[in-house]
Design a protein around this motif. Sequence first.
Motif, mmCIF file in Angstrom:
data_model
loop_
_atom_site.group_PDB
_atom_site.id
_atom_site.type_symbol
_atom_site.label_atom_id
_atom_site.label_comp_id
_atom_site.label_asym_id
_atom_site.label_seq_id
_atom_site.Cartn_x
_atom_site.Cartn_y
_atom_site.Cartn_z
ATOM 1 N N THR A 93 12.520 29.790 -5.187
ATOM 2 C CA THR A 93 12.876 29.491 -6.573
ATOM 3 C C THR A 93 13.827 30.539 -7.135
ATOM 4 O O THR A 93 14.919 30.217 -7.616
ATOM 5 C CB THR A 93 11.601 29.456 -7.438
ATOM 6 O OG1 THR A 93 10.610 28.721 -6.742
ATOM 7 C CG2 THR A 93 11.875 28.824 -8.782
ATOM 8 N N VAL A 94 13.408 31.797 -7.048
ATOM 9 C CA VAL A 94 14.224 32.850 -7.661
ATOM 10 C C VAL A 94 15.590 32.933 -6.976
ATOM 11 O O VAL A 94 16.632 32.978 -7.644
ATOM 12 C CB VAL A 94 13.491 34.207 -7.600
ATOM 13 C CG1 VAL A 94 14.362 35.300 -8.182
ATOM 14 C CG2 VAL A 94 12.179 34.126 -8.339
ATOM 15 N N ARG A 174 9.830 42.243 -2.326
ATOM 16 C CA ARG A 174 10.216 40.855 -2.581
ATOM 17 C C ARG A 174 11.575 40.802 -3.263
ATOM 18 O O ARG A 174 12.467 40.039 -2.873
ATOM 19 C CB ARG A 174 9.172 40.177 -3.477
ATOM 20 C CG ARG A 174 7.876 39.888 -2.749
ATOM 21 C CD ARG A 174 6.867 39.248 -3.686
ATOM 22 N NE ARG A 174 5.618 39.003 -2.975
ATOM 23 C CZ ARG A 174 4.420 39.334 -3.446
ATOM 24 N NH1 ARG A 174 4.303 39.917 -4.635
ATOM 25 N NH2 ARG A 174 3.338 39.077 -2.750
ATOM 26 N N ALA A 175 11.747 41.642 -4.286
ATOM 27 C CA ALA A 175 13.012 41.627 -5.026
ATOM 28 C C ALA A 175 14.171 42.028 -4.119
ATOM 29 O O ALA A 175 15.255 41.425 -4.165
ATOM 30 C CB ALA A 175 12.918 42.568 -6.224
ATOM 31 N N SER A 176 13.938 43.020 -3.264
ATOM 32 C CA SER A 176 15.010 43.489 -2.388
ATOM 33 C C SER A 176 15.448 42.384 -1.432
ATOM 34 O O SER A 176 16.643 42.181 -1.192
ATOM 35 C CB SER A 176 14.543 44.690 -1.566
ATOM 36 O OG SER A 176 14.099 45.702 -2.421
ATOM 37 N N LEU A 177 14.474 41.667 -0.890
ATOM 38 C CA LEU A 177 14.820 40.615 0.057
ATOM 39 C C LEU A 177 15.501 39.447 -0.650
ATOM 40 O O LEU A 177 16.436 38.844 -0.111
ATOM 41 C CB LEU A 177 13.570 40.130 0.784
ATOM 42 C CG LEU A 177 13.069 41.118 1.836
ATOM 43 C CD1 LEU A 177 11.730 40.690 2.384
ATOM 44 C CD2 LEU A 177 14.070 41.240 2.976
ATOM 45 N N ILE A 178 15.059 39.154 -1.862
ATOM 46 C CA ILE A 178 15.709 38.083 -2.608
ATOM 47 C C ILE A 178 17.160 38.473 -2.883
ATOM 48 O O ILE A 178 18.080 37.665 -2.725
ATOM 49 C CB ILE A 178 14.942 37.782 -3.915
ATOM 50 C CG1 ILE A 178 13.622 37.080 -3.576
ATOM 51 C CG2 ILE A 178 15.781 36.926 -4.857
ATOM 52 C CD1 ILE A 178 12.702 36.874 -4.750
ATOM 53 N N ALA A 179 17.369 39.738 -3.248
ATOM 54 C CA ALA A 179 18.738 40.194 -3.508
ATOM 55 C C ALA A 179 19.609 40.023 -2.261
ATOM 56 O O ALA A 179 20.751 39.563 -2.336
ATOM 57 C CB ALA A 179 18.728 41.656 -3.956
ATOM 58 N N ALA A 180 19.053 40.370 -1.114
ATOM 59 C CA ALA A 180 19.817 40.233 0.128
ATOM 60 C C ALA A 180 20.128 38.762 0.399
ATOM 61 O O ALA A 180 21.242 38.408 0.794
ATOM 62 C CB ALA A 180 19.033 40.838 1.294
ATOM 63 N N THR A 242 17.017 28.340 2.128
ATOM 64 C CA THR A 242 16.245 29.454 1.594
ATOM 65 C C THR A 242 14.770 29.324 1.963
ATOM 66 O O THR A 242 14.126 30.286 2.358
ATOM 67 C CB THR A 242 16.375 29.523 0.059
ATOM 68 O OG1 THR A 242 17.736 29.285 -0.276
ATOM 69 C CG2 THR A 242 15.947 30.856 -0.466
ATOM 70 N N PHE A 243 14.274 28.107 1.846
ATOM 71 C CA PHE A 243 12.867 27.872 2.119
ATOM 72 C C PHE A 243 12.517 28.215 3.571
ATOM 73 O O PHE A 243 11.427 28.681 3.863
ATOM 74 C CB PHE A 243 12.529 26.406 1.834
ATOM 75 C CG PHE A 243 11.054 26.149 1.672
ATOM 76 C CD1 PHE A 243 10.451 26.269 0.427
ATOM 77 C CD2 PHE A 243 10.276 25.792 2.754
ATOM 78 C CE1 PHE A 243 9.098 26.039 0.276
ATOM 79 C CE2 PHE A 243 8.916 25.559 2.605
ATOM 80 C CZ PHE A 243 8.327 25.680 1.364
ATOM 81 N N ALA A 295 11.134 19.225 -2.508
ATOM 82 C CA ALA A 295 12.284 19.954 -3.043
ATOM 83 C C ALA A 295 13.557 19.139 -2.861
ATOM 84 O O ALA A 295 14.393 19.041 -3.766
ATOM 85 C CB ALA A 295 12.416 21.296 -2.334
ATOM 86 N N THR A 296 13.690 18.531 -1.706
ATOM 87 C CA THR A 296 14.888 17.758 -1.421
ATOM 88 C C THR A 296 14.983 16.557 -2.352
ATOM 89 O O THR A 296 16.029 16.320 -2.970
ATOM 90 C CB THR A 296 14.848 17.235 0.032
ATOM 91 O OG1 THR A 296 14.430 18.289 0.872
ATOM 92 C CG2 THR A 296 16.193 16.746 0.465
ATOM 93 N N LEU A 297 13.870 15.838 -2.476
ATOM 94 C CA LEU A 297 13.904 14.639 -3.308
ATOM 95 C C LEU A 297 14.199 14.990 -4.755
ATOM 96 O O LEU A 297 15.015 14.343 -5.404
ATOM 97 C CB LEU A 297 12.570 13.893 -3.208
ATOM 98 C CG LEU A 297 12.293 13.222 -1.864
ATOM 99 C CD1 LEU A 297 10.973 12.486 -1.913
ATOM 100 C CD2 LEU A 297 13.428 12.270 -1.502
ATOM 101 N N SER A 298 13.539 16.029 -5.262
ATOM 102 C CA SER A 298 13.739 16.328 -6.674
ATOM 103 C C SER A 298 15.145 16.812 -6.937
ATOM 104 O O SER A 298 15.769 16.425 -7.926
ATOM 105 C CB SER A 298 12.700 17.327 -7.172
ATOM 106 O OG SER A 298 12.852 18.526 -6.475
ATOM 107 N N SER A 299 15.685 17.654 -6.044
ATOM 108 C CA SER A 299 17.045 18.113 -6.335
ATOM 109 C C SER A 299 18.061 16.992 -6.091
ATOM 110 O O SER A 299 19.033 16.867 -6.821
ATOM 111 C CB SER A 299 17.376 19.354 -5.508
ATOM 112 O OG SER A 299 17.239 19.076 -4.143
ATOM 113 N N TYR A 300 17.773 16.161 -5.105
ATOM 114 C CA TYR A 300 18.745 15.130 -4.768
ATOM 115 C C TYR A 300 18.750 14.002 -5.803
ATOM 116 O O TYR A 300 19.776 13.705 -6.413
ATOM 117 C CB TYR A 300 18.428 14.579 -3.379
ATOM 118 C CG TYR A 300 19.555 13.778 -2.790
ATOM 119 C CD1 TYR A 300 20.693 14.409 -2.299
ATOM 120 C CD2 TYR A 300 19.482 12.395 -2.737
ATOM 121 C CE1 TYR A 300 21.728 13.677 -1.764
ATOM 122 C CE2 TYR A 300 20.522 11.658 -2.199
ATOM 123 C CZ TYR A 300 21.641 12.298 -1.714
ATOM 124 O OH TYR A 300 22.663 11.576 -1.189
#
Lengths: 315, 437
Positions: A93-94, A174-180, A242-243, A295-300
């Motif tokens: 998500t983030v 967590r934040a560091s990996l998300i940033a990467a 990402t997932f 996730a796919t259905l909702s975004s699509y």
Amino acid sequence: MATAALNRTGSIVRKPLVDLLDNRNVLSVICMAPAAILLLTFLTYPLGLGVWLGFTDTKIGRPGFFIGLENYISLFDDSVFWLVVFNTLLYTTVATVLKFGLGLYLALLLNNHLPFKAILRAIILLPWIVPTVLSAIAFWWIYDAQFSILSYMLQKMGLIDQYIDFLGKPNNARASLIAANVWRGIPFVAICLLAGLQTISPSLYEAAALDGATPWQRFRHVTMPMLMPILSIVLTFSVLFTFTDFQLIYAITRGGPVNSTHLMATLAFQRAIPGGQLGEGAAIATAMIPFLVAATLSSYFGLQRRKWQQGESDG
Amino acid sequence: MSDFSRRDLAKLGVGLVAGTALGGPALAQAPEWKIQPEKGASLRVMRPAKFVQGDETLFLENTAKYEKMTGVKVRVDSEGWEDLVPKSAVAANVGKGPDVVYGWHDNVHQYPDKVVVLNDVANYLGSKYGGWYDLAQKYGKKGNNWISIPLGASGSKMVYRKSMLKAAGYDAVPKDFPGFLKMAQDLKAKGTPIGFALGNAIGDANGWCHWVLWGHGAKMVNEKDQVTLNSPETIAALNYVKQLYDTFIPGTLSWLDPSNNKAFLDGQLSLTANGISVYYAAKTSTDARLKEMTADIEHASFPIGPVGKPSESCSMVPAYVFKYSRYPNAAKDYIRFMMEKEQYEPWLEASIGYWGHPLKFYENNKIWTVDPKHTPYNSVIKNALWLGYAGSLGYASAGALADYIIVTMFASVASGAKTPEQAAAEAHKRVERYYKI
């Protein structure tokens, strides 16, 4: 059907094989077969096998027996599994929100007439081109507890007293990996959206300008709706990537500290291969499917609703 | 060799601690080796990638020697340490791949039915070379059968800076747990902290965490594979690590295997647990600063905990032969050949102590005394217990190890996220998931 009719009249004599190939149904089956075989062999079969393994107690080097939902029941009771589900959802998500916000912003900037436009665009793509493992190792050094360049600079500037524990504290890690992940993912989003932006006809903007639309209104009522189809596709892909991220996590933290950065993909691997519990690993991997489909259905579908594309408001 | 009783005892072979009982093992009269490679045989061998150059160079030289002597073609593939496990597992599963694998410790115990029984090789080597250490037998055997032949093991010792310990008032690393903690506190006060990895570092973190756990008399499972983790001994170990962690250099919760090497060689650490590779890197470096550090680096065995006996661990590398191999005799012969004195000694020496020996005879090799700093590594296999102690090796022990249950337990207490009681209870539950089968 047409050949059959011709034959009845007797005007044209054909060989049976040619007849067969002229049959629309036969021909379509023949033409579809290669694609169908490819899909079945390389997609359906492995996927089906994975799902099946999740219902067995297969171990590495030992065939398993069908045990129904036992793996899932056991995972349901496993606090690590739930922590990992939480990590994965948070990470996806983030990271996705950030990638889209920043990627869209970058695409809009690049869509303007800038000097050295082509070179700039090429440079933007770099993070995405660098092999993930290489950038992961670079980030591993950047976040290192003892040798972090970031900590070093901040300390020299007098902003911090001691090195930041980027990967040692759960939330920092967590934040560091998300940033990467965001750093790696932005170019993909930006370039795709840029391509989308360039397909929007300038006449629409001219018309909007004639109607006295402000820049915000032009963005909201022209750019956004026109961009929505490509946005939804890119979003879908981005969520999927990402997932299912693996390399960054595996190279930088291996899921530590205290499992705070384990994602479902890394946990599935850890338990299936080094741990030898193929069945359980497959169950974890299979447990990703509902999330991915949702996730796919909702975004699509969510973003492809016609109303949006026509610039109407949601309500 | 004139000592009649010693030779005879040693000949009795596997399992006898004859050598040590009589003060140093000797080479027994060679039993007869009858197995000959098949005609036209060729072998594919998979082994872990080198960590010290000499290891690989000599391994390949010995292999070339074998090819020349027997005419058997041998191809050696070196695999990254972490790729080795899945590749060997896949070979076991699909029944195709390398004939001989030098894999990681308990890998082969996950597919014991897929490999050739190697009793003849083990008995021959054991009786010729003073017997196998207990740990080598534990890793090598399943029941009464040898399913793998341990090549050697890399293990950790305390690696420390003599000058920093001296500055804190210590001539050597204390031999007991309270003394060790006190030293760590004194080192911290001097601004020269110690540090052990607490991230998901498969080698380093598992090594020292198990040392503290076992040293307190705690174990994950007992001899009957019943989970015994949630015990007062485990709580004591966790409390000990909590105190010890306060003396660590910042950031150890994120440390992976290479982290302590980097920090130590940068001069930031007074003490850590590692293989001989830190010393080796300093010794062979061209950097003047590191060359200077070489003289200051010392090694010591791990202190002994309340349990009263060494509780170290090591990464064993056993060789095994898959049943699908078309040339099992060539494979056996090759494994034997590599363990023979003429090949093994140069290899051991070229690895400069990175690999410890599983056969007692090699205790007397000059590599352990040529530099006194090598000596502690002589006892890597002798002092170690197996990962999965005190239970059996197999799916459950491998699963629990791969899931970092013990490391996570210590890390969660060190970080303050959990109390020792909570961490032990949770880890106990996680271990039970693996041992219920």
